[in-house]
Design an enzyme around this catalytic site. Structure first.
Site, short mmCIF file in Angstrom:
data_model
loop_
_atom_site.label_atom_id
_atom_site.label_comp_id
_atom_site.label_asym_id
_atom_site.label_seq_id
_atom_site.Cartn_x
_atom_site.Cartn_y
_atom_site.Cartn_z
N HIS A 41 0.83 -1.20 0.00
CA HIS A 41 0.00 0.00 0.00
C HIS A 41 0.87 1.26 0.00
O HIS A 41 1.56 1.54 0.98
CB HIS A 41 -0.89 -0.04 1.25
CG HIS A 41 -1.79 1.14 1.40
ND1 HIS A 41 -1.67 2.05 2.43
CD2 HIS A 41 -2.85 1.54 0.66
CE1 HIS A 41 -2.60 2.96 2.33
NE2 HIS A 41 -3.35 2.68 1.27
N HIS A 83 -0.89 10.28 -3.22
CA HIS A 83 -2.21 9.96 -2.67
C HIS A 83 -3.17 11.14 -2.67
O HIS A 83 -4.32 11.04 -3.10
CB HIS A 83 -2.08 9.42 -1.24
CG HIS A 83 -3.41 9.12 -0.61
ND1 HIS A 83 -4.13 10.06 0.09
CD2 HIS A 83 -4.18 8.01 -0.62
CE1 HIS A 83 -5.27 9.52 0.51
NE2 HIS A 83 -5.32 8.28 0.08
#
Ligand code: G3P
Ligand code: CA
Length: 324
Positions: A41, A83
């Site tokens: 991740h 992100h």
């Protein structure tokens, strides 16, 4: 680890969930169910600054089957791995470009935000994306999607996420098309183009995946992310899952959703969908003593097909590893 072995497993996994639950074939394949996939991740983001080459390199060293770039777009139309819509949390943009912010209202306060899409790639390249995490990583850069693909090539799969495609649409960018064009540049736009570097595109936006599948006609594996909230229950019903199957090959629910909705993993498998929940972090494992125990529960008890973790080195490949 043997990445090629893992990618072959992914193909078997896709076949397994696509076959009819009643068929003999399903019973045979379930006996040899492929290993769950380790998706790093934002890279090995528990140990290195998220979405940097350092985090991705470490993730692959720790055995990741896939590395995950979230995608944003610069003002000159280049996909970068980041992100947030903004650069301020994970770079020193406020120091380098102190006047280039937008002011917004947030919880009754005026705040300053430095949007990635207000900067060219050349400007983004000036930023330090490592010091906020640890001075050891000073000088780490925000990579382009292209650089992440090159890094992973032959070593791991890539699991890119179209982030806020509607925001970019409003600004005149076609994120889905850009993603497929970038993959095509690297010869990865067709399913199984390079078995050593499989590609799965993910999004919280059903519309984004529908565009990819139906408008742009991609055959690549697509995963629909589901967060908590009002719509989650509907999506995880048999009807909702059947609808997802029209435009995606799998779901990526938040891990909490799978604990709240018993039977969701089995229902998804029956609908022909893989299940890869997010996000497993050391030090944040809920009622489980360790994140290894938590991941083992999801893999070996609930039967998920993979998971997103910040700690690739703690991913349990066998039930015995958990808690040992
Ligand atoms: O893409 C799976 C997971 O990463 C979704 O959460 O916010 O970390 O992108 P986020
Ligand atoms: Ca993500």
């Amino acid at each position: 680890m043997n990445q090629l072995g893992r990618t072959v497993s992914y193909a078997a996994l896709a076949l397994c969930v696509a076959c009819s639950p009643e068929s003999e074939e399903t019973a045979d394949m379930s006996l040899e169910s492929p290993a769950a996939l380790l998706v790093a991740h934002r890279g090995a983001s528990g140990y290195a600054p998220e979405h940097t080459m350092e985090a991705y390199r470490l993730a692959m060293e720790q055995g990741a089957d896939f590395i995950e770039p979230d995608l944003q777009i610069t003002s000159d139309g280049v996909l970068i791995s980041l992100h947030d819509l903004t650069l301020d949390r994970t770079t020193n943009v406020a120091d380098v470009f102190p006047d280039r912010f937008r002011e917004e209202q947030f919880r009754g306060e005026t705040v300053r935000r430095w949007y990635a899409n207000d900067f060219t790639l050349e400007e983004v390249r000036e930023l330090d994306a490592g010091s906020w995490f640890d001075e050891r990583f000073a000088g780490a850069r925000v990579p382009t999607f292209s650089e992440v693909i090159e890094l992973a090539r032959g070593q791991a799969g890539i699991f890119p996420e179209t982030k806020a495609p509607e925001v970019y649409g409003d600004r005149g960018f076609d994120m889905e098309r850009l993603v497929l064009e970038e993959l095509e540049e690297h010869g990865l736009h067709r399913e199984n183009a390079d078995p050593a570097t499989p590609v799965i595109i993910q999004s919280f936006s059903a519309e984004s995946l529908q565009i990819l599948r139906h408008e742009l006609g991609t055959e690549l594996t697509l995963t629909f992310l589901i967060s908590g909230g009002q719509e989650a229950e509907a999506w995880l019903s048999a009807e909702g899952l059947a609808e997802i199957h029209e435009f995606a090959s799998g779901i990526g629910p938040s891990k909490g959703l799978l604990l709240e909705h018993a039977g969701a993993v089995d229902r998804a498998h029956q609908a022909g969908l893989t299940v890869i929940p997010y996000t497993f972090r050391a030090g944040s494992s809920g009622d489980f003593p360790t994140v290894e125990d938590e991941m083992a529960h999801f893999i070996f008890d609930l039967g998920v097909d993979g998971l997103f973790t910040n700690n690739p080195d703690l991913f349990p490949r066998t039930p015995r590893e958990a808690g040992s």
